[in-house]
Each structure stands twice: as C-alpha cells, then as structure tokens.
Design a protein around this motif. Structure first.
Motif, PDB file in Angstrom:
ATOM      1  N   GLY A 119      -3.544  -6.793  -9.393  1.00 21.00           N
ATOM      2  CA  GLY A 119      -3.476  -5.452  -9.959  1.00 21.00           C
ATOM      3  C   GLY A 119      -3.409  -4.400  -8.881  1.00 21.00           C
ATOM      4  N   THR A 120      -3.644  -3.157  -9.281  1.00 26.58           N
ATOM      5  CA  THR A 120      -3.542  -2.007  -8.382  1.00 26.58           C
ATOM      6  C   THR A 120      -4.878  -1.283  -8.314  1.00 26.58           C
ATOM      7  N   LEU A 121      -5.289  -1.001  -7.076  1.00 24.36           N
ATOM      8  CA  LEU A 121      -6.505  -0.230  -6.791  1.00 24.36           C
ATOM      9  C   LEU A 121      -6.069   1.139  -6.295  1.00 24.36           C
ATOM     10  N   THR A 122      -6.483   2.194  -7.001  1.00 23.77           N
ATOM     11  CA  THR A 122      -6.098   3.551  -6.626  1.00 23.77           C
ATOM     12  C   THR A 122      -7.341   4.395  -6.391  1.00 23.77           C
ATOM     13  N   ASN A 123      -7.316   5.150  -5.304  1.00 23.13           N
ATOM     14  CA  ASN A 123      -8.430   6.042  -4.951  1.00 23.13           C
ATOM     15  C   ASN A 123      -7.891   7.348  -4.389  1.00 23.13           C
ATOM     16  N   SER A 124      -8.562   8.433  -4.722  1.00 24.97           N
ATOM     17  CA  SER A 124      -8.250   9.723  -4.119  1.00 24.97           C
ATOM     18  C   SER A 124      -9.005   9.858  -2.807  1.00 24.97           C
ATOM     19  N   VAL A 125      -8.700  10.912  -2.065  1.00 23.09           N
ATOM     20  CA  VAL A 125      -9.331  11.166  -0.766  1.00 23.09           C
ATOM     21  C   VAL A 125      -9.918  12.566  -0.793  1.00 23.09           C
ATOM     22  N   GLN A 126     -11.209  12.667  -0.432  1.00 18.84           N
ATOM     23  CA  GLN A 126     -11.901  13.953  -0.435  1.00 18.84           C
ATOM     24  C   GLN A 126     -12.604  14.190   0.883  1.00 18.84           C
ATOM     25  N   ALA A 127     -12.677  15.426   1.293  1.00 18.09           N
ATOM     26  CA  ALA A 127     -13.497  15.807   2.435  1.00 18.09           C
ATOM     27  C   ALA A 127     -14.955  15.931   1.993  1.00 18.09           C
ATOM     28  N   THR A 128     -15.878  15.819   2.936  1.00 17.94           N
ATOM     29  CA  THR A 128     -17.310  15.974   2.615  1.00 17.94           C
ATOM     30  C   THR A 128     -17.819  17.251   3.267  1.00 17.94           C
ATOM     31  N   SER A 168      -2.881   3.863  -3.141  1.00 15.83           N
ATOM     32  CA  SER A 168      -2.763   2.801  -4.136  1.00 15.83           C
ATOM     33  C   SER A 168      -2.384   1.502  -3.432  1.00 15.83           C
ATOM     34  N   ILE A 169      -3.196   0.479  -3.644  1.00 13.42           N
ATOM     35  CA  ILE A 169      -2.955  -0.840  -3.052  1.00 13.42           C
ATOM     36  C   ILE A 169      -2.740  -1.824  -4.193  1.00 13.42           C
ATOM     37  N   THR A 170      -1.643  -2.552  -4.125  1.00 17.99           N
ATOM     38  CA  THR A 170      -1.289  -3.498  -5.175  1.00 17.99           C
ATOM     39  C   THR A 170      -1.166  -4.891  -4.587  1.00 17.99           C
ATOM     40  N   ILE A 171      -1.778  -5.867  -5.252  1.00 16.51           N
ATOM     41  CA  ILE A 171      -1.601  -7.265  -4.878  1.00 16.51           C
ATOM     42  C   ILE A 171      -1.045  -8.008  -6.082  1.00 16.51           C
ATOM     43  N   GLU A 172       0.050  -8.680  -5.848  1.00 18.53           N
ATOM     44  CA  GLU A 172       0.740  -9.452  -6.872  1.00 18.53           C
ATOM     45  C   GLU A 172      -0.235 -10.400  -7.580  1.00 18.53           C
ATOM     46  N   GLY A 173      -0.198 -10.403  -8.903  1.00 12.97           N
ATOM     47  CA  GLY A 173      -1.044 -11.300  -9.672  1.00 12.97           C
ATOM     48  C   GLY A 173      -2.458 -10.814  -9.887  1.00 12.97           C
ATOM     49  N   SER A 230       0.857  -1.186   0.000  1.00 16.48           N
ATOM     50  CA  SER A 230       0.000   0.000   0.000  1.00 16.48           C
ATOM     51  C   SER A 230       0.890   1.232   0.000  1.00 16.48           C
ATOM     52  N   GLU A 231       0.515   2.204  -0.831  1.00 16.58           N
ATOM     53  CA  GLU A 231       1.237   3.459  -0.911  1.00 16.58           C
ATOM     54  C   GLU A 231       0.262   4.619  -0.728  1.00 16.58           C
ATOM     55  N   VAL A 232       0.726   5.655  -0.050  1.00 15.70           N
ATOM     56  CA  VAL A 232      -0.019   6.912   0.073  1.00 15.70           C
ATOM     57  C   VAL A 232       0.845   7.998  -0.553  1.00 15.70           C
ATOM     58  N   ASP A 233       0.327   8.609  -1.615  1.00 15.52           N
ATOM     59  CA  ASP A 233       1.093   9.613  -2.374  1.00 15.52           C
ATOM     60  C   ASP A 233       2.469   9.082  -2.775  1.00 15.52           C
ATOM     61  N   GLY A 234       2.502   7.810  -3.155  1.00 16.70           N
ATOM     62  CA  GLY A 234       3.735   7.212  -3.643  1.00 16.70           C
ATOM     63  C   GLY A 234       4.690   6.725  -2.571  1.00 16.70           C
ATOM     64  N   VAL A 235       4.354   6.909  -1.305  1.00 20.74           N
ATOM     65  CA  VAL A 235       5.214   6.474  -0.201  1.00 20.74           C
ATOM     66  C   VAL A 235       4.728   5.111   0.291  1.00 20.74           C
ATOM     67  N   LEU A 236       5.627   4.131   0.320  1.00 22.75           N
ATOM     68  CA  LEU A 236       5.265   2.776   0.726  1.00 22.75           C
ATOM     69  C   LEU A 236       4.898   2.740   2.204  1.00 22.75           C
ATOM     70  N   LYS A 237       3.725   2.198   2.515  1.00 25.83           N
ATOM     71  CA  LYS A 237       3.247   2.115   3.889  1.00 25.83           C
ATOM     72  C   LYS A 237       3.074   0.667   4.361  1.00 25.83           C
ATOM     73  N   GLN A 238       2.600  -0.208   3.493  1.00 29.75           N
ATOM     74  CA  GLN A 238       2.425  -1.616   3.826  1.00 29.75           C
ATOM     75  C   GLN A 238       3.201  -2.452   2.816  1.00 29.75           C
ATOM     76  N   ASP A 239       3.839  -3.519   3.288  1.00 29.72           N
ATOM     77  CA  ASP A 239       4.550  -4.444   2.415  1.00 29.72           C
ATOM     78  C   ASP A 239       4.583  -5.797   3.121  1.00 29.72           C
ATOM     79  N   ALA A 240       3.726  -6.697   2.702  1.00 31.71           N
ATOM     80  CA  ALA A 240       3.590  -7.983   3.380  1.00 31.71           C
ATOM     81  C   ALA A 240       3.155  -9.031   2.366  1.00 31.71           C
ATOM     82  N   ARG A 241       3.049 -10.258   2.838  1.00 36.82           N
ATOM     83  CA  ARG A 241       2.597 -11.345   1.973  1.00 36.82           C
ATOM     84  C   ARG A 241       1.375 -12.013   2.607  1.00 36.82           C
ATOM     85  N   THR A 242       0.479 -12.474   1.766  1.00 34.50           N
ATOM     86  CA  THR A 242      -0.748 -13.100   2.276  1.00 34.50           C
ATOM     87  C   THR A 242      -0.456 -14.384   3.036  1.00 34.50           C
TER      88      THR A 242
END
Length: 259
Positions: free
Chosen positions: A250-259, A243-248, A187-199
C-alpha cells in the motif's frame, strides 16, 4: 490479510481489512480482540473503512534499521556496502502512523525522507537461522526512515539524527501474505517521483536480516526491522507531502511540519 490499528468511535483497536485497496468504498474493518498475533479473535464489531482512522499498525518495543543495504544508495552517499548488515536503533517514540505530520526539529537544517520495506515480527525469536526466519514474521509494512542528515554527518553516531519523535512513519497496515523478495518501492514528494527501485536490489535479504538481528538481540512480537532505502533520498520541507508505495502492501502518506 491486512492487519491495521484503527481509531473508531469507542477507542483504539487492532482490526483486519476486508477488501482490496484503501479507497474501496465497500471496504470493511473487522475489530480484533486483544492483539493480532497468532490466529485473530474477532469481537464481531465492524465499520466501513471510511468511518475509522488508520493509525500506526503496530507499536514496537524497538525499531532496528539497516544502513546501506542498497548498493546505489550507498554509492550516492559516498559509502561502500558493508560485508555484514549495519544496524542501528530508532526509539519506539519515533513511530507515527499514516496521514500524520513529520515534525522537523529546530536542531536540523536538512531532513531527508527514506522509503523502506519494514518487517514486523510475529513471535519471540533469538538466533533464528535465515532459512527459518519467515516463520517469525507477522508481515510487512511501509516505513519512512526520516533522517536529520546534517546531524548524522556531524554527530558520527546516528542516534540523534534518526531518533526525533515522528521520524518513523509506518503503515498504512501490515500485509501478511506478500512475498518481500521482489517488490517495487517508489517514493514521491508532492507528487514528484524521487525513488523507484525493487526490493530484489537489497544486498542482505529479509531472512538474512532477521537472522542477523536475532543473533544480536531477542526480537519480540511487534518489533520492526527497516530493511534499508534505495537511491533517490532527498530533503523534505515544511508544507510538503511524502508518499511511499510498496507493491502488494500500500501507500504511506505523511505531511511535513515545522516545530
């Protein structure tokens, strides 16, 4: 096979993606008639992937999530790993697709991302043994179990903290051919790696989770089980991108907005 839901010039449809990678200019999407369960029937219509919009790949009747399924995440939150899977529900209205906004609720001052592997059920199942659970699975996708952490702590129960609209981004598609046992999740936030693990670090594996959940409730085609998040979760703020990526898969990317 990669199964998706797309918005195209004539509406919305299920489709399969006929190429490797979502940036391949030659990728085509083939429209599926009705639904993707069982052997797909194709309408004959196709479009370049660049000409359609990927939306949430499935609309589940329910989303069942698993808490504290990675030991290091349990430790970072000051908890033990439960002996049995600890499950909770997210409303179907939390589901949103790739490249959409996670909307921060005014009621919370601390919203966290949580990258997760999601299991998509392919047929009705109840009380299935773990060794037969894979037959009930359509495939796997990427999910973000967005959580209002302050409300999770104050409420005790997690329904509000996990249940706001847009708090379950999923996508970009469902991969039917991947083995979930040992996939890298980042998992990355603004391109900075935050999570890196294996299932493979999950305490309760996919088959066990499907068996456990189906012993509690009937699972229907399209229902999703979120399998838990590894260590490294943290806050997201307006204007950021997750952006969250899982090997095999793909990558899920979402922006963050206030309401």
């Amino acid at each position: 096979m990669r199964l998706a839901r797309i918005a195209h010039p004539d509406g919305v449809a299920f489709a399969s993606i006929e190429a490797e990678g979502d940036t391949d200019e030659a990728a085509q999407v083939l429209e599926i008639a009705e639904h993707p369960f069982g052997k797909p029937n194709y309408t004959g219509r196709r479009w370049p992937l660049a000409d359609v919009r990927l939306i949430a790949p499935i609309l589940p009747t329910k989303v069942i999530a698993v808490g504290r399924n990675y030991p290091k995440h349990a430790a970072e939150s000051g908890n033990e790993v439960p002996a049995e899977p600890m499950i909770f529900m997210k409303p179907s209205t939390t589901v949103t697709g790739p490249n959409t906004a996670i909307k921060l609720p005014r009621a919370s001052s601390r919203v966290d991302f949580e990258g997760e592997l999601a299991v998509v059920i392919g047929q009705p199942v109840k009380n299935v043994p773990a060794e037969k659970a894979s037959a009930a699975v359509l495939g796997y996708t990427v999910a973000n179990d967005v959580s209002a952490r302050d409300l999770q702590a104050s409420d005790g129960q997690w329904g509000r903290a996990k249940g706001f609209d847009t708090f379950c981004p999923v996508g970009p598609w469902i991969e039917t051919a991947v083995d979930p046992a040992d996939l890298r999740l980042t998992s990355e936030v603004d391109g900075v790696l935050k999570q890196d693990a294996r299932t493979s670090a999950m305490v309760h594996k996919v088959g066990d989770l499907v068996a456990f959940v189906s012993s509690v409730m009937t699972l229907l085609p399209g229902d999703m089980i979120l399998t838990g998040t590894p260590e490294g979760v943290g806050p997201i703020e307006e204007g950021q991108q997750v952006s969250i990526t899982i090997e095999g898969i793909g990558t899920l990317t979402n922006s963050v907005q206030a309401t």
